[in-house]
Write a protein that holds these residues in place. Structure first.
Motif, PDB file in Angstrom:
ATOM      1  N   VAL A 269      41.274  39.500  44.853  1.00 31.99           N
ATOM      2  CA  VAL A 269      41.048  39.246  46.279  1.00 31.99           C
ATOM      3  C   VAL A 269      41.043  40.554  47.059  1.00 31.99           C
ATOM      4  N   THR A 270      41.994  41.434  46.758  1.00 36.70           N
ATOM      5  CA  THR A 270      42.071  42.731  47.450  1.00 36.70           C
ATOM      6  C   THR A 270      40.824  43.568  47.188  1.00 36.70           C
ATOM      7  N   TYR A 271      40.385  43.577  45.924  1.00 34.53           N
ATOM      8  CA  TYR A 271      39.176  44.341  45.579  1.00 34.53           C
ATOM      9  C   TYR A 271      37.968  43.833  46.351  1.00 34.53           C
TER      10      TYR A 271
ATOM     11  N   ARG B 280      39.770  33.327  47.693  1.00 33.03           N
ATOM     12  CA  ARG B 280      40.875  32.997  48.596  1.00 33.03           C
ATOM     13  C   ARG B 280      41.229  31.508  48.526  1.00 33.03           C
TER      14      ARG B 280
ATOM     15  N   GLU C 165      37.946  42.120  49.187  1.00 34.43           N
ATOM     16  CA  GLU C 165      38.124  42.404  50.621  1.00 34.43           C
ATOM     17  C   GLU C 165      37.695  43.830  50.938  1.00 34.43           C
ATOM     18  N   GLN C 166      38.115  44.771  50.113  1.00 36.41           N
ATOM     19  CA  GLN C 166      37.764  46.172  50.343  1.00 36.41           C
ATOM     20  C   GLN C 166      36.263  46.401  50.166  1.00 36.41           C
TER      21      GLN C 166
ATOM     22  N   ARG D  74      45.753  38.180  43.075  1.00 36.85           N
ATOM     23  CA  ARG D  74      45.737  38.963  44.303  1.00 36.85           C
ATOM     24  C   ARG D  74      44.929  40.247  44.155  1.00 36.85           C
ATOM     25  N   ALA D  75      44.941  40.848  42.982  1.00 34.21           N
ATOM     26  CA  ALA D  75      44.205  42.099  42.771  1.00 34.21           C
ATOM     27  C   ALA D  75      42.712  41.897  42.984  1.00 34.21           C
TER      28      ALA D  75
END
Length: 344
Positions: free
Chosen positions: A77-79, A68, A81-82, A74-75
């Motif tokens: 970061v999303t991975y 972050r 986070e999940q 972004r992909a």
């Protein structure tokens, strides 16, 4: 090297490919462990996996923070986070089915919460017994005290002026729609209200709780004295025992739960008063949920006793068996770590 932007040090640049290559193995292992727990349970993990799980979780959180801060793709970061969210719920908030939560409540949480209140329960029992003795003594020395202690709605004609035949009929007379049914319904409602208020008003430094318990004992002692003076003390106590053993126990536990919160508010120790009340309320609230169930059981026992059981011996037997059952259920040894957690 960090670049200067408007006089401030910017975050060091991170190469996304190198960053992924350095940490992807840890992410994949965490993903595999979490997936295995989601599909089965924590029992599916080996000891090494269990020891590694919190380390992998903290490493993933660190990676997410870096991703972050350095604005990686972004992909990624999303991975992360999940992945971190899934790991968090498995580590700290594993969702249970309603059936498992209910089973845990009856098997562990409820009895442990009552065990954690044993000091307050003992005090509330002493207060109730003191009230019974005081109520008996007051009516025995001066029958006019009966009218001051017992409300008209509760007495229903059962007062010092009533004959022994009238009082006997209230114990063994017609059951459906008779005076006993009305009296029993009022007594159950009264005791339920006492239990709820004894808990709810405990935050006021336990003073209302103490007064309610003593007064409830006074009413019981006054009633027992009235029937005993007519030679019906054991008969009335038998009718009362069949449901009163559960009912009075529930009131005492409700008072103990309220007292737990009240003493925490009065003597918070190293905590703020609000924080101390919240900590004390953890086990107290669970115990109070159980009190509601006890009152429902008492209502069922009262209905059985009033409608079908006329023998004093059977009334005593059912009531004492119910009390023995509650004591066994509550005070059988449970897992010590669970008890310590609830008492904390």
């Amino acid at each position: 090297m960090s670049a200067l932007i408007d006089g401030r040090a910017a975050a060091p640049l991170v190469n996304a490919s190198r960053f992924r290559a350095a940490h992807e193995g840890e992410w994949d292992r965490l993903d595999q462990l979490v997936t295995r727990m989601e599909k089965r349970s924590v029992r599916a993990l080996s000891e090494d996996d269990i020891l590694a799980l919190p380390l992998l979780y903290r490493s993933a959180l660190s990676s997410l923070s870096v991703a972050r801060e350095t604005s990686l793709d972004r992909a990624l970061v999303t991975y992360l986070e999940q992945l971190c969210t899934r790991a968090y719920f498995q580590l700290y908030g594993v969702p249970d089915t309603a059936t498992r939560q209910l089973a845990r409540f009856f098997a562990r949480d409820w009895p442990l919460s009552v065990q954690a209140l044993w000091r307050e329960t003992l005090i509330c029992l002493i207060l109730t017994v003191a009230g019974v003795v005081a109520g008996w003594w007051l009516v025995a020395t001066d029958p006019s005290w009966y009218y001051s202690i017992i409300p008209d709605a509760m007495s229903g004609g059962r007062d010092p002026s009533a004959s022994a035949e009238t009082l006997r009929a209230s114990i063994y007379g017609p059951q459906e729609g008779g005076g006993l049914a009305t009296f029993a319904a009022y007594l159950f409602t009264h005791n339920s209200q006492v239990a709820i208020f004894a808990f709810a008003l405990g935050f006021a430094f336990t003073v209302p709780t103490v007064l309610l318990l003593v007064y409830n004992g006074l009413t019981l002692g006054a009633m027992l004295c009235l029937f005993a003076q007519k030679g019906l003390g054991l008969n009335f106590l038998g009718w009362l025992t069949i449901h009163g053993s559960t009912e009075m126990f529930a009131i005492i536990l409700a008072g103990a739960a309220g007292m737990k919160i009240g003493t925490a508010v009065a003597f918070p120790g190293r905590y703020e008063r609000t924080e101390a009340a919240v900590i004390a309320g953890r086990s107290a609230a669970i115990a109070m949920a159980g009190v509601v169930l006890m009152l429902l059981v008492a209502g069922l026992l009262e209905g059985i006793g009033r409608q079908t059981v006329q023998s004093d011996a059977m009334r005593y037997g059912i009531g004492l068996a119910a009390l023995a059952g509650w004591l066994t259920y509550y005070y059988l040894p449970r897992r010590a770590e669970g008890q310590d957690a609830l008492a904390a």
